[in-house]
Motif scaffolding. Structure first.
Motif, PDB file in Angstrom:
ATOM      1  N   PHE A 197      49.983  80.552  48.809  1.00  0.00           N
ATOM      2  CA  PHE A 197      48.855  81.484  48.665  1.00  0.00           C
ATOM      3  C   PHE A 197      47.521  80.736  48.606  1.00  0.00           C
ATOM      4  N   TYR A 198      47.529  79.547  47.989  1.00  0.00           N
ATOM      5  CA  TYR A 198      46.272  78.812  47.803  1.00  0.00           C
ATOM      6  C   TYR A 198      46.139  77.687  48.822  1.00  0.00           C
ATOM      7  N   LYS A 199      44.985  77.658  49.506  1.00  0.00           N
ATOM      8  CA  LYS A 199      44.764  76.627  50.517  1.00  0.00           C
ATOM      9  C   LYS A 199      44.583  75.249  49.881  1.00  0.00           C
ATOM     10  N   ALA A 200      44.310  75.225  48.572  1.00  0.00           N
ATOM     11  CA  ALA A 200      44.079  73.942  47.895  1.00  0.00           C
ATOM     12  C   ALA A 200      45.364  73.124  47.780  1.00  0.00           C
ATOM     13  N   PHE A 201      46.523  73.772  47.918  1.00  0.00           N
ATOM     14  CA  PHE A 201      47.790  73.050  47.807  1.00  0.00           C
ATOM     15  C   PHE A 201      48.297  72.668  49.191  1.00  0.00           C
ATOM     16  N   SER A 202      48.965  71.516  49.231  1.00  0.00           N
ATOM     17  CA  SER A 202      49.519  71.074  50.509  1.00  0.00           C
ATOM     18  C   SER A 202      50.993  70.727  50.348  1.00  0.00           C
ATOM     19  N   LEU A 203      51.788  71.102  51.332  1.00  0.00           N
ATOM     20  CA  LEU A 203      53.216  70.768  51.293  1.00  0.00           C
ATOM     21  C   LEU A 203      53.505  69.506  52.103  1.00  0.00           C
ATOM     22  N   GLU A 204      52.487  68.986  52.767  1.00  0.00           N
ATOM     23  CA  GLU A 204      52.648  67.766  53.570  1.00  0.00           C
ATOM     24  C   GLU A 204      51.781  66.674  52.949  1.00  0.00           C
ATOM     25  N   PRO A 205      52.221  65.410  53.063  1.00  0.00           N
ATOM     26  CA  PRO A 205      51.374  64.338  52.554  1.00  0.00           C
ATOM     27  C   PRO A 205      50.047  64.332  53.306  1.00  0.00           C
ATOM     28  N   VAL A 206      48.962  64.178  52.563  1.00  0.00           N
ATOM     29  CA  VAL A 206      47.655  64.136  53.239  1.00  0.00           C
ATOM     30  C   VAL A 206      47.122  62.712  53.231  1.00  0.00           C
ATOM     31  N   GLY A 207      46.155  62.460  54.117  1.00  0.00           N
ATOM     32  CA  GLY A 207      45.602  61.117  54.247  1.00  0.00           C
ATOM     33  C   GLY A 207      44.734  60.756  53.053  1.00  0.00           C
ATOM     34  N   LYS A 208      44.300  59.491  53.061  1.00  0.00           N
ATOM     35  CA  LYS A 208      43.461  59.008  51.959  1.00  0.00           C
ATOM     36  C   LYS A 208      42.139  59.792  51.938  1.00  0.00           C
ATOM     37  N   HIS A 209      41.630  60.104  53.116  1.00  0.00           N
ATOM     38  CA  HIS A 209      40.389  60.882  53.215  1.00  0.00           C
ATOM     39  C   HIS A 209      40.664  62.224  53.869  1.00  0.00           C
ATOM     40  N   LEU A 210      40.189  63.270  53.234  1.00  0.00           N
ATOM     41  CA  LEU A 210      40.409  64.620  53.762  1.00  0.00           C
ATOM     42  C   LEU A 210      39.125  65.130  54.416  1.00  0.00           C
ATOM     43  N   ILE A 211      39.183  65.303  55.738  1.00  0.00           N
ATOM     44  CA  ILE A 211      38.018  65.791  56.476  1.00  0.00           C
ATOM     45  C   ILE A 211      38.199  67.274  56.738  1.00  0.00           C
ATOM     46  N   LYS A 212      37.208  68.057  56.330  1.00  0.00           N
ATOM     47  CA  LYS A 212      37.268  69.498  56.588  1.00  0.00           C
ATOM     48  C   LYS A 212      36.062  69.915  57.409  1.00  0.00           C
ATOM     49  N   VAL A 213      36.327  70.564  58.521  1.00  0.00           N
ATOM     50  CA  VAL A 213      35.240  71.054  59.362  1.00  0.00           C
ATOM     51  C   VAL A 213      35.067  72.534  59.080  1.00  0.00           C
ATOM     52  N   CYS A 214      33.856  72.929  58.714  1.00  0.00           N
ATOM     53  CA  CYS A 214      33.616  74.339  58.421  1.00  0.00           C
ATOM     54  C   CYS A 214      33.569  75.135  59.727  1.00  0.00           C
ATOM     55  N   MET A 215      34.420  76.150  59.803  1.00  0.00           N
ATOM     56  CA  MET A 215      34.462  76.994  61.001  1.00  0.00           C
ATOM     57  C   MET A 215      33.969  78.400  60.673  1.00  0.00           C
ATOM     58  N   GLY A 216      33.222  78.519  59.574  1.00  0.00           N
ATOM     59  CA  GLY A 216      32.624  79.826  59.229  1.00  0.00           C
ATOM     60  C   GLY A 216      31.640  80.237  60.324  1.00  0.00           C
TER      61      GLY A 216
END
Ligand code: FES
Length: 291
Positions: A197-216
């Motif tokens: 339900f929450y986008k803040a949680f991840s079920l896959e290992p994530v990289g050292k740096h998390l890049i998020k591109v805003c698509m709003g």
């Protein structure tokens, strides 16, 4: 004058997906006694898990639900769920079939599917971590147990526990989720449901740096799509994936709440506004150099 068809033989339909259900209904309406055999505990198959159907985009459940009800109420249909065909003998027109009906822990005539028994069942399956998981996963589970104990093993602390575990490992490993489910005595499906339900949680290992591109919308009209394409090209991964060296994870987000600075890219929570294609590669290189 309507004539009610009389059963003129019996037929077995194996598999109670939408095709099996429709076949059973057609045969039953033609007057046959139908035994509808289904391997899983309930009928409906894959269609009950779909949102929309191709090509009309009709709601899948709106199509299948009335058939499920009709099937279970039809006086010519006997539904045998949680059952397998063991043996078929005889010849065309006169078959004998042996069906193995697996035991259930509930009385299907009384069960309404409310799920309350799951919450109050006094029997719990304790996780045998050494038997199920590899050596390196045991450490993750032990760390998860330490976090659970910090919160007194209370169900109300589920989200806080998930946040801490996610922060600790960068994602939520399967062993950690099973451990949380066991210790908080919550069904695993409920724990997964909360995680998804929450986008803040991840079920896959994530990289050292998390890049998020805003698509709003604001960022999108200012070229966020091209920024995302450039990042995908430069990092060599599509959105939602992690680079092989586990240095970067690329993802998208819908509005970071700073629309005036669009297009925005956030790296590890830091906002980089007015992004341009030229600055994109530089930004990645800058974070790659960081210890
Ligand atoms: S749309 Fe990108 S920050 Fe609002």
């Amino acid at each position: 004058m309507a004539v009610k068809a009389r059963p003129s033989g019996s037929v077995m339909v194996v598999g109670a997906g939408i095709a099996g259900i429709q076949s059973a209904l057609d045969l039953a309406n033609s007057g046959f006694k139908v035994y509808l055999v289904e391997h899983s505990p309930s009928i409906g198959g894959t269609m009950t898990q779909l949102d929309k159907t191709f090509p009309t985009n009709d709601c899948a459940m709106c199509i299948v639900s009335p058939k499920l009800v009709e099937c279970s109420r039809h006086h010519n249909i006997e539904v045998l769920t949680y059952s397998d065909v063991k043996e078929v003998s005889g010849e065309a027109g006169n078959f004998s079939i042996t069906v193995n009906k697996k035991a259930r822990s509930i009385d299907p005539d009384k069960c309404t599917g409310c799920g309350t028994c799951m919450m109050t069942c006094p029997v719990t399956n304790r996780l045998q971590i050494q038997e199920i998981f590899e050596e390196d996963a045991i450490e993750e589970i032990e760390e998860t147990e330490r976090i659970i104990n910090q919160y007194g093993g209370k169900r109300q602390s589920l989200i806080t526990i998930l946040q801490d575990v996610n922060e600790k490992f960068g994602y939520l490993p399967e062993g950690a989720l099973r451990s949380i489910s066991t210790h908080l005595e919550l069904p695993l499906a409920e724990v997964y449901g909360t995680v998804c339900f929450y986008k803040a949680f991840s079920l896959e290992p994530v990289g050292k740096h998390l890049i998020k591109v805003c698509m709003g919308t604001a960022c999108h009209v200012r070229g966020a799509g091209r920024i995302l394409e450039e990042l995908e090209r430069y990092l060599g991964i599509p959105s939602g994936q992690t680079t092989e060296d586990r240095l970067f994870t690329l993802d998208t987000v819908n509005c970071l709440g700073a629309c005036a600075l669009g297009p925005i890219v956030s790296v590890d929570g830091d906002f980089h506004g007015n992004m341009s294609l030229l600055r994109t590669a530089k930004l990645v290189d800058e974070y790659a150099k960081r210890k």
